[in-house]
Design a protein around this motif. Structure first.
Motif, PDB file in Angstrom:
ATOM      1  N   ARG A  69      46.658  46.630  42.576  1.00 52.48           N
ATOM      2  CA  ARG A  69      46.810  45.653  43.521  1.00 52.48           C
ATOM      3  C   ARG A  69      45.811  44.109  43.518  1.00 52.48           C
ATOM      4  N   SER A  70      44.930  43.946  43.276  1.00 48.85           N
ATOM      5  CA  SER A  70      44.019  42.596  43.410  1.00 48.85           C
ATOM      6  C   SER A  70      45.012  42.402  41.926  1.00 48.85           C
ATOM      7  N   LYS A  71      44.784  42.820  40.854  1.00 51.45           N
ATOM      8  CA  LYS A  71      45.543  43.120  39.843  1.00 51.45           C
ATOM      9  C   LYS A  71      47.123  41.692  40.119  1.00 51.45           C
ATOM     10  N   PHE A  72      47.653  42.886  39.986  1.00 51.61           N
ATOM     11  CA  PHE A  72      49.028  42.795  40.888  1.00 51.61           C
ATOM     12  C   PHE A  72      49.151  40.941  41.692  1.00 51.61           C
ATOM     13  N   ILE A  73      47.913  40.677  42.668  1.00 50.80           N
ATOM     14  CA  ILE A  73      48.689  39.930  43.370  1.00 50.80           C
ATOM     15  C   ILE A  73      48.111  38.586  42.377  1.00 50.80           C
ATOM     16  N   PHE A  74      47.569  38.425  41.471  1.00 49.73           N
ATOM     17  CA  PHE A  74      46.925  37.163  40.325  1.00 49.73           C
ATOM     18  C   PHE A  74      47.682  37.798  39.374  1.00 49.73           C
ATOM     19  N   ARG A  75      48.329  38.086  38.847  1.00 49.26           N
ATOM     20  CA  ARG A  75      49.802  38.567  37.747  1.00 49.26           C
ATOM     21  C   ARG A  75      49.794  37.581  37.388  1.00 49.26           C
ATOM     22  N   ASP A  76      49.859  36.428  37.523  1.00 44.42           N
ATOM     23  CA  ASP A  76      50.391  35.968  37.195  1.00 44.42           C
ATOM     24  C   ASP A  76      49.126  34.391  36.615  1.00 44.42           C
ATOM     25  N   THR A  77      47.952  34.837  36.491  1.00 42.24           N
ATOM     26  CA  THR A  77      46.804  32.844  36.531  1.00 42.24           C
ATOM     27  C   THR A  77      45.743  33.615  36.163  1.00 42.24           C
ATOM     28  N   LEU A  78      45.876  35.604  36.052  1.00 47.33           N
ATOM     29  CA  LEU A  78      44.792  36.123  35.581  1.00 47.33           C
ATOM     30  C   LEU A  78      44.677  36.083  34.546  1.00 47.33           C
ATOM     31  N   SER A 322      36.575  46.280  45.073  1.00 47.12           N
ATOM     32  CA  SER A 322      37.389  46.031  44.225  1.00 47.12           C
ATOM     33  C   SER A 322      37.654  44.564  44.198  1.00 47.12           C
ATOM     34  N   PHE A 323      36.815  44.345  45.033  1.00 47.74           N
ATOM     35  CA  PHE A 323      36.309  42.466  45.104  1.00 47.74           C
ATOM     36  C   PHE A 323      35.153  42.545  43.373  1.00 47.74           C
ATOM     37  N   GLY A 324      34.639  43.119  43.608  1.00 48.74           N
ATOM     38  CA  GLY A 324      33.321  43.907  42.274  1.00 48.74           C
ATOM     39  C   GLY A 324      34.047  43.767  40.735  1.00 48.74           C
ATOM     40  N   GLN A 325      35.344  44.733  41.173  1.00 51.82           N
ATOM     41  CA  GLN A 325      35.904  44.892  39.467  1.00 51.82           C
ATOM     42  C   GLN A 325      36.025  43.507  39.413  1.00 51.82           C
ATOM     43  N   LEU A 326      37.410  42.919  40.149  1.00 48.21           N
ATOM     44  CA  LEU A 326      38.196  42.177  39.929  1.00 48.21           C
ATOM     45  C   LEU A 326      37.489  41.067  39.455  1.00 48.21           C
ATOM     46  N   ILE A 327      35.994  40.745  40.116  1.00 49.24           N
ATOM     47  CA  ILE A 327      35.493  40.372  39.548  1.00 49.24           C
ATOM     48  C   ILE A 327      34.828  40.208  37.749  1.00 49.24           C
ATOM     49  N   HIS A 328      34.895  41.328  38.050  1.00 49.43           N
ATOM     50  CA  HIS A 328      34.010  41.202  36.266  1.00 49.43           C
ATOM     51  C   HIS A 328      35.166  41.138  35.345  1.00 49.43           C
ATOM     52  N   GLU A 329      36.639  41.511  35.935  1.00 56.28           N
ATOM     53  CA  GLU A 329      37.611  41.223  35.435  1.00 56.28           C
ATOM     54  C   GLU A 329      37.902  39.938  34.697  1.00 56.28           C
ATOM     55  N   ILE A 330      37.151  38.872  35.426  1.00 60.76           N
ATOM     56  CA  ILE A 330      37.582  37.531  35.689  1.00 60.76           C
ATOM     57  C   ILE A 330      36.824  37.545  34.953  1.00 60.76           C
ATOM     58  N   THR A 331      35.254  37.395  35.322  1.00 64.41           N
ATOM     59  CA  THR A 331      34.505  36.394  34.063  1.00 64.41           C
ATOM     60  C   THR A 331      34.276  37.132  32.950  1.00 64.41           C
ATOM     61  N   GLY A 332      34.482  38.235  32.744  1.00 61.76           N
ATOM     62  CA  GLY A 332      34.313  39.026  31.148  1.00 61.76           C
ATOM     63  C   GLY A 332      32.915  38.926  30.539  1.00 61.76           C
ATOM     64  N   LYS A 333      33.143  37.955  29.562  1.00 55.63           N
ATOM     65  CA  LYS A 333      31.856  38.047  29.318  1.00 55.63           C
ATOM     66  C   LYS A 333      30.959  37.147  29.324  1.00 55.63           C
TER      67      LYS A 333
END
Length: 613
Positions: A69-78, A322-333
């Protein structure tokens, strides 16, 4: 989607079947949190409470309840945000691939902050703290709390939004000794930007101006929890993630987010503290009552039809997972770029995030030596434990994997890899009298405790036991031995009384087992537990009970242990005393009466009927 309000996001979630409205009146005292927990545990939708007892405002929760759901909310900018962070860490890539990275650059330009002139009322209503939803989450909480606030402060040496900090620190709205409508409690932990701002204001003898934004575009909430690289502000990041400029103005000298649903403004004066808490927190225990800064309330604003977002924290996994997982998705490496040689690090959610880190690094220091042993990974471990919120960790397990076959998120396989290789005489490294998480009560006092690194590298030196050795089955004072995972066994012991008595108990265990080190060589870890069945029933029980309840310097022992040139090691298994200690905070327990009270919402005719299928 470039949501310009919280309501726009919620309407979109509802349109896509990811939000349910609760039309019945619900009590903010325990009921709302209990409903949230039941829905979240089942992987259910976001919730919009339309009839909240004691307030005219609606509330929303579980907005970020799943990573999907978090990725859905930011699907256009992630993807654009991910690319921008990569470019920040590797600017040469922008030169090599200008077309590919053009859209990311344009997104950043669009997100530049914009001061919104005050030509009409920004938030149309001026209200009081008592008008807000007074949500109490757990039975022993000290009062009502705001759990998704965006706390804004500025550097008194460099005023202005470009030198601001926005963090998500809980706000106690009522209870204890706070004067209703005039004071709220502000709780923040070590290593937070607001602390630097308050220290500077204190030195000048000035109050720190604080603005608490609640609601607004969902990108604003995520920006408040992001561990951003140096040089990227939260307001800029919020604009990038939301594909929409962060709009703000100043009223009476306080910064106002013009798109927030609510704004609380006030001042924190030097040395003005009051008891804050208890509060059911993300380690799965209450954080107890302690002295924290008081914010003197100046004004409280609300927009028309404002919605108050909240979350509930407790023993993981919860929505903040889920916040933590989203942060991991965003920050990558990004973290790997910051720490040379680091391949990955995983803050283990099941252990409360901060207590336990698993990491993989590189071993490139001594390729000319035939013996493989920890070298570079020790340097990396020091760097990890000195970096941002990772520095709050107590336990760090680190190895090197030359063939890239292991994954820190596959916890059983990772621990097996470590336990097969760790040399207990050499590979355990303690840090004593240091800082730990404010919310962790396993230490010697608030914020104070110890750390330990288990650094293992090289060839397999043992096969791990999958059955309890006979020598552990008839021990005096230790009973009910159970295998937790291969190489780790639980022993049940009497209730912990004090540290001196624990030392004596472990001495007795050592006497029984010090001549059995050869028999026990396939068993590197022994966990002393209050309940061996509980700690061995599920992997998450082991991770939670062991690593939240242990202070490494005080609660780790070893069979046939020694100190040589100030290095501690042991010839037999390492022992973790994971029993509950008198100084530990109580665990979070749901109220059965409240559980029963909300059942009607899930029955036929209720707003949540058939939501949990």
């Amino acid at each position: 989607m470039a949501y310009q309000s919280l309501e726009a996001c919620l309407v979109d979630l509802e349109k896509h079947g990811q939000l349910v409205r609760i039309k019945e009146e619900v009590d903010p005292y325990l009921e709302m949190a209990t409903i949230h927990l039941r829905i979240h545990e089942a992987g259910g939708p976001a919730l919009l409470f339309e009839n909240v007892k004691g307030t005219r405002f609606r509330t929303a929760s579980n907005i970020f309840g799943t990573l999907e759901r978090s990725k859905f909310i930011f699907r256009d900018t992630l993807s654009k945000v991910q690319r921008l962070i990569e470019l920040k860490e590797d600017p040469i890539n922008a030169i090599k691939h200008p077309i590919k990275n053009l859209s990311a650059g344009l997104t950043a330009l669009k997100a530049l902050t914009l001061k919104n002139p005050v030509t009409k009322p920004v938030l149309s209503q001026q209200i009081q703290i008592s008008d807000l939803p007074q949500i109490q989450h757990w039975p022993m909480d000290g009062g009502a709390f705001a759990t998704l606030p965006q706390v804004y402060t500025e550097d008194t040496d460099h005023l202005g939004i470009t030198h601001s900090n926005i963090g998500m620190y809980r706000i106690q709205l009522s209870g204890n000794d706070y004067e209703m409508n005039k004071e709220v409690g502000l709780h923040y932990q070590l290593h937070r930007g607001i602390g630097i701002h308050q220290s500077k204001a204190n030195k000048k003898g000035l109050p720190l101006k604080v603005s608490v934004f609640v609601g607004g575009p969902p990108a604003h909430s995520v920006a408040a929890v992001m561990p951003l690289p140096e040089g990227i502000s939260e307001v800029t990041f919020a604009g990038i993630l939301g594909n929409h400029r962060f709009r703000y103005c100043y009223v009476d000298g306080y910064c106002i987010s013009t798109e927030a649903d609510f704004v609380i403004t006030g001042d924190v004066y030097p040395n003005d503290n009051k008891p804050e808490g208890p509060f059911g927190d993300h380690l799965g225990y209450y954080s107890l009552k302690h002295s924290f800064p008081v914010m003197k309330v100046h004004k409280v604003f609300a927009k028309k039809n404002a919605i108050w977002p909240f979350t509930v924290v407790g023993r993981p996994p919860q929505e903040d997972t889920s916040f933590g997982q989203l942060i991991h998705e965003i920050t990558g490496k990004a973290l790997q770029q910051e720490i040379p040689g680091l391949k990955e690090v995983h803050a283990v959610d099941a252990a409360g995030v901060h207590p336990l880190l698993l990491a993989i690094g590189s071993e490139r220091y001594t390729p000319y030596l035939p013996q493989q042993q920890p070298a570079e990974i020790l340097t990396i471990a020091n760097h990890i434990l000195g970096t941002g919120q990772l520095s709050l960790a107590k336990f760090l397990f680190i190895t090197a994997d030359d063939e890239n076959k292991i994954d820190t998120h596959d916890i059983p396989s990772f621990l097996k890899y470590i336990l097969q290789r760790i040399q207990l005489k050499r590979d355990i490294h303690f840090y004593t009298n240091t800082t730990i998480d404010t919310l962790d009560y396993s230490g010697t006092s608030l914020n104070s405790g110890s750390k330990v690194v288990f650094a293992a590298y090289g060839n397999v030196i043992r096969e791990l036991a999958t059955e309890v050795p006979d020598c552990l089955k008839k021990l005096q004072h230790f009973e009910n031995p159970k295998i937790i995972i291969p190489g780790v066994v639980a022993l049940q012991a009497n209730k912990f009384s004090d540290h001196n008595n624990a030392v004596q108990e472990m001495g007795i265990l050592n006497e029984h087992l010090k001549n059995k080190t050869e028999v026990l060589k396939r068993l590197p870890f022994i966990i002393i537990a209050d309940d061996a069945h509980f700690i061995s029933a599920y992997l998450n029980n082991f991770l939670w009970a062991t690593f939240t309840k242990c202070n490494p310097s005080h609660d780790i022992y070893g069979i046939d242990s020694f100190i040589e040139n100030k290095h501690w090691g042991c010839n037999g298994p390492v022992i973790f005393d994971a029993r509950t200690k008198p100084n530990h905070a109580p665990p979070l327990v749901k109220d059965p009466a409240i559980e029963k009270k909300i059942d009607h919402l899930f029955d036929k005719g209720g707003s949540l009927f058939n939501v949990l299928k």
